[in-house]
Scaffold this active site. Sequence first.
Site, short mmCIF file in Angstrom:
data_model
loop_
_atom_site.label_atom_id
_atom_site.label_comp_id
_atom_site.label_asym_id
_atom_site.label_seq_id
_atom_site.Cartn_x
_atom_site.Cartn_y
_atom_site.Cartn_z
CB CYS A 268 -0.97 -0.14 1.28
SG CYS A 268 -2.50 1.16 1.02
CG HIS A 362 -4.33 -3.66 2.56
ND1 HIS A 362 -3.63 -3.38 3.71
CD2 HIS A 362 -4.47 -2.62 1.94
CE1 HIS A 362 -3.72 -1.77 3.56
NE2 HIS A 362 -4.30 -1.43 2.74
CD GLU A 364 -3.27 -6.59 5.64
OE1 GLU A 364 -4.09 -5.70 5.53
OE2 GLU A 364 -2.46 -6.66 4.95
#
Length: 390
Positions: A268, A362, A364
């Site tokens: 990001c 992202h 995660e």
Amino acid sequence: MTADPSGIPPSGTATRTPAILVLEDGRSFSGYSFGAAGETFGEAVFQTGMSGYQETLTDPSYHRQVVVATAPHIGNTGWNDEDDESTRIWVAGYVIRDAARIPSSWRSRRSLDAELKAQGIVGIAGVDTRALTRHLRDKGAMQVGISTTELDPAVLLERVRRQPSMIGAHLADDVTVSGTRIIPAIGFKRFTVAAIDLGIKSMTPHRMAERGIETHVLPSTVSSDELRATGADGVFFSNGPGDPAVADAQVELLRAALADDLPVFGICFGNQVFGRALGFGTYKLTYGHHGINQPVMDLGTRKVEITAHNHGFAVDAPIGEDIPTPYGTARVSHVCLNDNVVEGLELKDDQGRLKAFSVQYHPEAAAGPHDAAYLFDRFIQLLADAEGVN
């Protein structure tokens, strides 16, 4: 009448507090107070996720932004004490259409409305979020105000237009840790990674811990000498808010890590900092990518992933070209299939070996999807290759 545990009065009752929303171009919407009463300002962006609002609201990347939920019904699962991505709610305000009156998840500890009130987050419900989203899509992200105290749109508009732009905003220092925080590896420790906190989400070091990484989360203001002193095997640059064009100190820190031949992984905001470190520019997207349903292609494998995004800026780099840099050869590795925005970069040495990489989305993905989880394994392999271990 039995009290509603959400604190939101039933539709049609006279106890709802009126609220208004005014955009900087003069368009306004009426609704009712949701969360804390008062007034708030920020950049209006729409978020397309159908779930995971708790993770969204606690994502530091939304600092100084007013989030419009495109999903029509919000609050169904209430609020729990496990899914926060940071220590607080970071959004400047929250805009929804229909508020769930009673949470229905067994994990819920209180209602969303109650948590917004407790943290002083001003919101508005009863808004035609479909019309608002279409307006932002066509006109672009812009400054917005929400108020339960000033119900004259013309007066609120004057305040909205005095708000600072996101362009040129340096916000990483607002959301970073105050000192080093260490997250131990789960099980056998394989590597130590220094994570530069530009607005890191708690799930990111957890994903690394699952893979045997001890993560030292460092403030955004850390110096290259302080970074070296950790003895880290690699460096991670996190997500975060603001304009990457003014993150000069972080760009120089990343360049120092590359000069030291440390493996680097960024996501990001970290992808944008990496891009600038390689010599590319950045620019503001019209309305950004915010949601958990964005299609991205890995140009190396041609595999399409459904990914979680939260970014209003992007890297300006040529797609399909090898670009020489002082640190090796850079190339765009991922693109968004919706609009061809750069979604990843990679850096290779003279022998074609991977030295560093980043993605704009992202991996995660605390609220899902998990298509991109393999990127943490790629980082592990990069660390192992640098150490000469299996």
